[in-house]
Motif scaffolding. Structure first.
Motif, PDB file in Angstrom:
ATOM      1  N   VAL A 323      32.026  42.281  51.316  1.00 53.58           N
ATOM      2  CA  VAL A 323      30.950  42.897  52.093  1.00 53.58           C
ATOM      3  C   VAL A 323      29.622  42.727  51.367  1.00 53.58           C
ATOM      4  O   VAL A 323      28.599  42.371  51.970  1.00 53.58           O
ATOM      5  CB  VAL A 323      31.254  44.389  52.345  1.00 53.58           C
ATOM      6  N   GLU A 324      29.651  42.963  50.062  1.00 50.58           N
ATOM      7  CA  GLU A 324      28.424  42.816  49.274  1.00 50.58           C
ATOM      8  C   GLU A 324      27.950  41.368  49.251  1.00 50.58           C
ATOM      9  O   GLU A 324      26.755  41.090  49.426  1.00 50.58           O
ATOM     10  CB  GLU A 324      28.662  43.310  47.848  1.00 50.58           C
ATOM     11  N   HIS A 325      28.871  40.437  49.055  1.00 52.13           N
ATOM     12  CA  HIS A 325      28.499  39.018  48.997  1.00 52.13           C
ATOM     13  C   HIS A 325      27.875  38.556  50.312  1.00 52.13           C
ATOM     14  O   HIS A 325      26.904  37.787  50.315  1.00 52.13           O
ATOM     15  CB  HIS A 325      29.732  38.168  48.684  1.00 52.13           C
ATOM     16  N   GLN A 326      28.424  39.031  51.434  1.00 52.09           N
ATOM     17  CA  GLN A 326      27.928  38.632  52.742  1.00 52.09           C
ATOM     18  C   GLN A 326      26.656  39.377  53.147  1.00 52.09           C
ATOM     19  O   GLN A 326      26.027  39.031  54.136  1.00 52.09           O
ATOM     20  CB  GLN A 326      29.005  38.860  53.804  1.00 52.09           C
ATOM     21  N   PHE A 349      22.497  33.132  62.572  1.00 57.38           N
ATOM     22  CA  PHE A 349      22.266  31.814  63.134  1.00 57.38           C
ATOM     23  C   PHE A 349      21.723  30.901  62.040  1.00 57.38           C
ATOM     24  O   PHE A 349      20.815  31.276  61.296  1.00 57.38           O
ATOM     25  CB  PHE A 349      21.279  31.902  64.303  1.00 57.38           C
ATOM     26  N   ASN A 350      22.334  29.722  61.941  1.00 55.78           N
ATOM     27  CA  ASN A 350      21.950  28.757  60.897  1.00 55.78           C
ATOM     28  C   ASN A 350      22.031  29.365  59.503  1.00 55.78           C
ATOM     29  O   ASN A 350      21.267  29.012  58.603  1.00 55.78           O
ATOM     30  CB  ASN A 350      20.532  28.220  61.147  1.00 55.78           C
ATOM     31  N   GLY A 351      22.966  30.297  59.330  1.00 57.35           N
ATOM     32  CA  GLY A 351      23.194  30.889  58.027  1.00 57.35           C
ATOM     33  C   GLY A 351      22.137  31.870  57.576  1.00 57.35           C
ATOM     34  O   GLY A 351      22.175  32.365  56.448  1.00 57.35           O
ATOM     35  N   GLU A 352      21.161  32.187  58.448  1.00 56.96           N
ATOM     36  CA  GLU A 352      20.062  33.066  58.049  1.00 56.96           C
ATOM     37  C   GLU A 352      20.257  34.469  58.592  1.00 56.96           C
ATOM     38  O   GLU A 352      20.714  34.657  59.723  1.00 56.96           O
ATOM     39  CB  GLU A 352      18.725  32.519  58.559  1.00 56.96           C
ATOM     40  N   ARG A 353      19.885  35.442  57.779  1.00 53.38           N
ATOM     41  CA  ARG A 353      19.918  36.825  58.208  1.00 53.38           C
ATOM     42  C   ARG A 353      18.560  37.201  58.773  1.00 53.38           C
ATOM     43  O   ARG A 353      17.520  36.895  58.185  1.00 53.38           O
ATOM     44  CB  ARG A 353      20.252  37.731  57.022  1.00 53.38           C
ATOM     45  N   GLY A 354      18.558  37.848  59.935  1.00 54.57           N
ATOM     46  CA  GLY A 354      17.301  38.300  60.512  1.00 54.57           C
ATOM     47  C   GLY A 354      16.694  39.427  59.692  1.00 54.57           C
ATOM     48  O   GLY A 354      17.394  40.197  59.042  1.00 54.57           O
ATOM     49  N   VAL A 355      15.390  39.537  59.710  1.00 56.59           N
ATOM     50  CA  VAL A 355      14.687  40.612  59.009  1.00 56.59           C
ATOM     51  C   VAL A 355      13.931  41.432  60.055  1.00 56.59           C
ATOM     52  O   VAL A 355      13.035  40.925  60.722  1.00 56.59           O
ATOM     53  CB  VAL A 355      13.698  40.049  57.967  1.00 56.59           C
ATOM     54  N   LYS A 356      14.314  42.684  60.199  1.00 55.13           N
ATOM     55  CA  LYS A 356      13.712  43.524  61.239  1.00 55.13           C
ATOM     56  C   LYS A 356      12.474  44.249  60.725  1.00 55.13           C
ATOM     57  O   LYS A 356      12.356  44.587  59.552  1.00 55.13           O
ATOM     58  CB  LYS A 356      14.734  44.560  61.717  1.00 55.13           C
ATOM     59  N   ARG A 357      11.556  44.510  61.644  1.00 59.34           N
ATOM     60  CA  ARG A 357      10.363  45.283  61.289  1.00 59.34           C
ATOM     61  C   ARG A 357      10.741  46.720  60.916  1.00 59.34           C
ATOM     62  O   ARG A 357      10.222  47.282  59.978  1.00 59.34           O
ATOM     63  CB  ARG A 357       9.400  45.298  62.484  1.00 59.34           C
ATOM     64  N   GLU A 358      11.633  47.318  61.682  1.00 61.01           N
ATOM     65  CA  GLU A 358      12.023  48.714  61.450  1.00 61.01           C
ATOM     66  C   GLU A 358      13.497  48.830  61.835  1.00 61.01           C
ATOM     67  O   GLU A 358      13.837  48.919  63.016  1.00 61.01           O
ATOM     68  CB  GLU A 358      11.184  49.650  62.312  1.00 61.01           C
ATOM     69  N   ALA A 359      14.384  48.784  60.852  1.00 60.48           N
ATOM     70  CA  ALA A 359      15.803  48.714  61.160  1.00 60.48           C
ATOM     71  C   ALA A 359      16.457  50.084  61.278  1.00 60.48           C
ATOM     72  O   ALA A 359      17.482  50.216  61.926  1.00 60.48           O
ATOM     73  CB  ALA A 359      16.527  47.884  60.091  1.00 60.48           C
TER      74      ALA A 359
END
Length: 376
Positions: A323-326, A349-359
């Protein structure tokens, strides 16, 4: 920050409890701007029993990636403000019982007249019409109605619900899937779409492997997906281990690694069906072997050769190395809790994690001035 799939899509979320709110959060995971519209008293899930001081663990968990505004839709001024938001929105999602949306001027015809390209999603307990449409629907109610509760345990056991709101969370996936498909179709046609799904549909769909009745079958047939007691939770010298060793390579590896290699050559256990038919002779021998070591030792011994896991508590998952690695959890600042760790978006998508403005989950009405003022 990489552009997300649903960047530029605005969702108005009128839902409460779990399925609808989490469906909207899944859209937020993909980049949608989700505005949670709450009555003055707020989503009832905010007040669900919880060990968190002054907060609801369930509400926080299923309402990430949102802004919250408060509107009293029974008041003309707030209804007009709501319609102004609809004019700018791409998606409206609600879980009112049939007829309620119309009384609040939130029915599909009214809103698509305001926004002709609107995706309108209704999530109900039993569907939009039919003899049971007006019944209130909740996860465990649908579990009991659709056979899930009776399928737990073993023959002769009392019915039991599956805790964790499995039907709700599957319903959330149907909501997000349906809305994404409707948005894709809108790109093709430019036309609005109405999306309907329900807890009843979710409860049946997640049992697709059971919900098969052949023409010549009678009642009382075992419709379970279990392959026998070999696959299941087993006690060890210390703790419990779950094993899934039905296919031949896994079965042979299990026999070898537990010191039961002779069972792999025994004709009574030659294939999956025979192992199930003769499990009364097989399982006691396996469990006696498993009692020689602890669950964590067995997990290490089986490694990649036998599908297995130590039976863990949820708190252990917060420190799970995979979980930590992912990067499947994130820490969020919170006005009353200080901070908390919680699940992040489950798709990349394409191995990238999205970054939210306010999660983090919003406080009640936290963004009313910002959102309603901006729509005026």
């Amino acid at each position: 920050m990489a552009q997300q799939i649903l960047d530029g899509i605005q969702v108005l979320d009128f839902t409460t409890y779990i399925a609808g709110p989490y469906g909207a959060s899944l859209l937020g995971d993909l980049g949608a701007d989700v505005i949670k519209i709450e009555a003055p008293e707020g989503d009832p899930m905010r007040y669900y029993p919880s060990t968190l001081p002054g907060e609801s663990r369930a509400f926080i968990g299923v309402n990430r990636n949102k802004r919250s505004i408060v509107l009293d839709l029974k008041q003309p001024a707030d209804r007009e403000a709501c319609h102004r938001l609809v004019a700018q929105a791409d998606v409206v999602l609600h879980n009112f019982r049939p007829g309620v949306a119309g009384r609040l001027a939130l029915d599909c015809d009214t809103l698509t007249a305001i926004q002709p390209r609107l995706i309108y999603c209704s999530f109900t307990g039993y569907g939009p019409d039919g003899p049971q449409a007006q019944r209130p629907g909740f996860d465990q109610v649908l579990q009991c109605r659709t056979g899930i509760a009776k399928a737990q345990g073993y023959p002769g056991d009392e019915p039991r619900v599956v805790w964790g709101s499995a039907v709700d969370f599957y319903g959330a996936s149907l909501i997000a899937t349906g809305i994404c498909a409707a948005l894709f179709q809108r790109e093709r046609t430019g036309l609005p779409q109405r999306v309907d799904t329900s807890l009843l549909q979710a409860a049946l769909a997640m049992q697709a492997g059971r919900m098969v009745w052949a023409e010549d079958e009678g009642p009382g047939v075992d419709r379970d997906l279990r392959g026998g007691a070999l696959s299941g939770i087993h006690p060890t010298r210390e703790g419990y281990v779950y094993l899934q060793a039905q296919t031949q390579p896994f079965w042979e590896a299990l026999c070898e690694l537990t010191g039961l290699a002779h069972l792999a050559r025994d004709p009574r256990f030659a294939d999956m069906r025979l192992r199930k038919a003769n499990e009364a002779e097989l399982v006691p021998q396996l469990r006696a072997a498993l009692m020689q070591r602890g669950a964590r030792e067995w997990e290490a011994i089986f490694g990649t050769r036998v599908p297995c896991t130590v039976v863990r508590g949820i708190e252990e998952v917060f420190d799970d190395e995979q979980v930590e690695h992912q990067g499947l959890l994130a820490t969020h600042a919170h006005p009353t809790l200080g901070s908390y760790r919680a699940v992040v978006e489950p798709i990349r998508f394409n191995g990238e994690r999205g970054v939210k403005r306010e999660a983090r989950a919003p406080m009640l009405g936290e963004h009313t001035v910002q959102v309603v003022g901006g729509a005026g």
